[in-house]
Design an enzyme around this catalytic site. Structure first.
Site, short mmCIF file in Angstrom:
data_model
loop_
_atom_site.label_atom_id
_atom_site.label_comp_id
_atom_site.label_asym_id
_atom_site.label_seq_id
_atom_site.Cartn_x
_atom_site.Cartn_y
_atom_site.Cartn_z
N GLU A 36 0.76 -1.24 0.00
CA GLU A 36 0.00 0.00 0.00
C GLU A 36 0.80 1.30 0.00
O GLU A 36 0.72 2.10 0.94
CB GLU A 36 -0.99 -0.01 1.16
CG GLU A 36 -2.04 -1.09 0.98
CD GLU A 36 -3.19 -1.02 1.97
OE1 GLU A 36 -3.09 -0.27 2.95
OE2 GLU A 36 -4.18 -1.73 1.75
N GLU A 81 -5.46 -7.95 -1.09
CA GLU A 81 -6.20 -7.67 0.14
C GLU A 81 -7.63 -7.35 -0.22
O GLU A 81 -7.90 -6.49 -1.07
CB GLU A 81 -5.61 -6.49 0.92
CG GLU A 81 -4.42 -6.81 1.78
CD GLU A 81 -4.05 -5.67 2.72
OE1 GLU A 81 -4.96 -4.90 3.12
OE2 GLU A 81 -2.87 -5.54 3.04
#
Length: 418
Positions: free
Chosen positions: A239, A350
């Site tokens: 991320e 995710e």
């Protein structure tokens, strides 16, 4: 987990033809308590994903039924069909799995990782058999749920004992390697995920913080260690956010080159974009264009896979129990079109939601779409199991009792493949 706050709400319009209402493609067309239209638009048919949710699937010709309500711990029979507008993909995605978290505990979104807060999912971590049994969980997921991939998050600081640019710490890497080897022993693919948000203690890699050389040193060592393991998958970074995407792409290029030059010449490598890897922003924020320029040393893009995340709650943060969207219209459909046009593939590493009916509905629909488009989507990895306990809002950790495990309702209803 994804901290993006750009909500993507599912558009659920109803078309009327004559006196009878018709549902749009991918819209809901049935299920317990459903009072809306049950007829699907031409070219699609109503397929049941679970007793509470049926969906208009393009190209589908039959209506399937679930063997049980989705809240139970046993296995659901889920519908699969082939879209007439995409290549045949009836076999579904190649990879399905779960994040086995714990070595990343203590990491925050500014890239600070407090190593004393690491809570490894290794049952015998301290010799007392009182830590979470991540390897046992993976064995259950493989044997009982048909899963084929696990993502193993870890903090950069943990691996080098807080020595930026230094060698892998022998004690730390030996502990983390126990989890990797446990994963490999099951025949699964194992993603080594550096969970630092493109940062080290607040500084952005290659953008005023750690240098690219310091970051590539880490990856050169990891690639050298696992060069002979064809099922180790290199997840460059978790991320990235608020980075200059073109500068970040140059960093990613240096990492890819370093991994390949270290002897890991053919393994999968994940390429993460900006904005918390949001699948919905991957094209619009420039990540797709910038990362498309990243290549192997020979100029090819073989096994360089775009790495995206997407949650299903109201603000896409992965912090709420309830889900509000299946992410198809706002993320996965436009991304699938772009991937096909550019002959590339992505993996969703995710995704998650609470163990509640709204998430079972939306997650099953999202997974169904990925399976329908497996020519461009390699798979999905749920968040999260490992060291998370039953109180965590997005827990996917199974409950163990002796030699048996019971899945959460979201896993058993949507993520499991058996």
């Amino acid at each position: 987990m994804n901290k993006s706050v750009a909500p993507l709400l599912l558009a659920a319009s109803i078309l009327y033809g004559g006196a009878a209402a018709q549902q749009t493609v991918w819209g809901q067309c049935g299920g317990i308590g459903w009072s809306g239209p049950t007829n699907c638009a031409p070219g699609s048919a109503c397929s049941t994903l679970n007793p509470y949710y049926a969906q208009c699937i393009p190209g589908a010709t039959t209506i399937t039924t679930s063997t049980r309500p989705p809240s139970g711990p046993t296995t659901t029979t889920r519908a699969t069909s082939t879209s007439s507008s995409t290549p045949p993909t009836s076999s579904g995605v190649r990879f399905a799995g779960v994040n086995i978290a714990g070595f990343d505990f203590g990491c925050t979104t500014d890239g600070t990782c407090v190593t004393s807060k690491v809570y490894p999912p290794l049952k015998n971590f301290t010799g007392s058999n009182n830590y979470p049994d991540g390897i046992g969980q993976m064995q259950h997921f493989v044997n009982d749920d048909g899963m084929t991939i696990f993502r193993l998050p870890v903090g950069w600081q943990y691996l080098v004992n807080n020595n930026l640019g230094g060698n892998l710490d022998s004690t730390s890497i030996s502990k983390y390697d126990q989890l990797v080897q446990g994963c490999l022993s099951l025949g699964a693919y194992c993603i080594v995920d550096i969970h630092n948000y493109a940062r080290w203690n607040g500084g952005i890699i290659g953008q005023g913080g750690p240098t690219n050389a310091q970051f590539t040193s880490l990856w050169s060592q990891l690639a050298s260690k696992y060069a002979s393991q064809s099922r180790v998958w290199f997840g460059i970074m978790n991320e990235p956010h608020d980075v200059n995407i073109n500068t970040w792409a140059a960093t990613v290029q240096e990492v890819v080159t370093a991994i390949r030059n270290a002897g890991a010449t053919s393994q999968f490598i994940s390429l993460p974009g900006n904005d918390w890897q949001s699948a919905g922003a991957f094209i619009s924020d420039g990540s797709a264009a910038a990362l498309s320029q990243v290549t192997n040393p020979d100029g090819s893009t073989t096994n360089l896979i775009f790495d995206v995340h997407k949650y299903l709650d109201s603000d896409n943060s992965g912090t709420h129990a309830e889900c509000t969207t299946n992410n198809i219209d706002g993320a996965f459909s436009p991304l699938a079109t772009w991937l096909r046009q550019n002959n590339r593939q992505a993996i969703l590493t995710e995704t998650g939601g609470g163990n509640v009916q709204s998430c079972i509905q939306d997650m099953c629909q999202q997974i169904q779409y990925l399976n329908q488009n497996s020519d461009v989507y390699l798979g999905y990895v749920g968040w999260g199991a490992g060291s998370f306990d039953s109180t965590y809002v997005l827990t996917e950790t199974p409950t163990g009792s002796g030699n048996s495990w019971t899945d959460t309702s979201l896993v058993s209803s949507c993520l499991a493949r058996k």
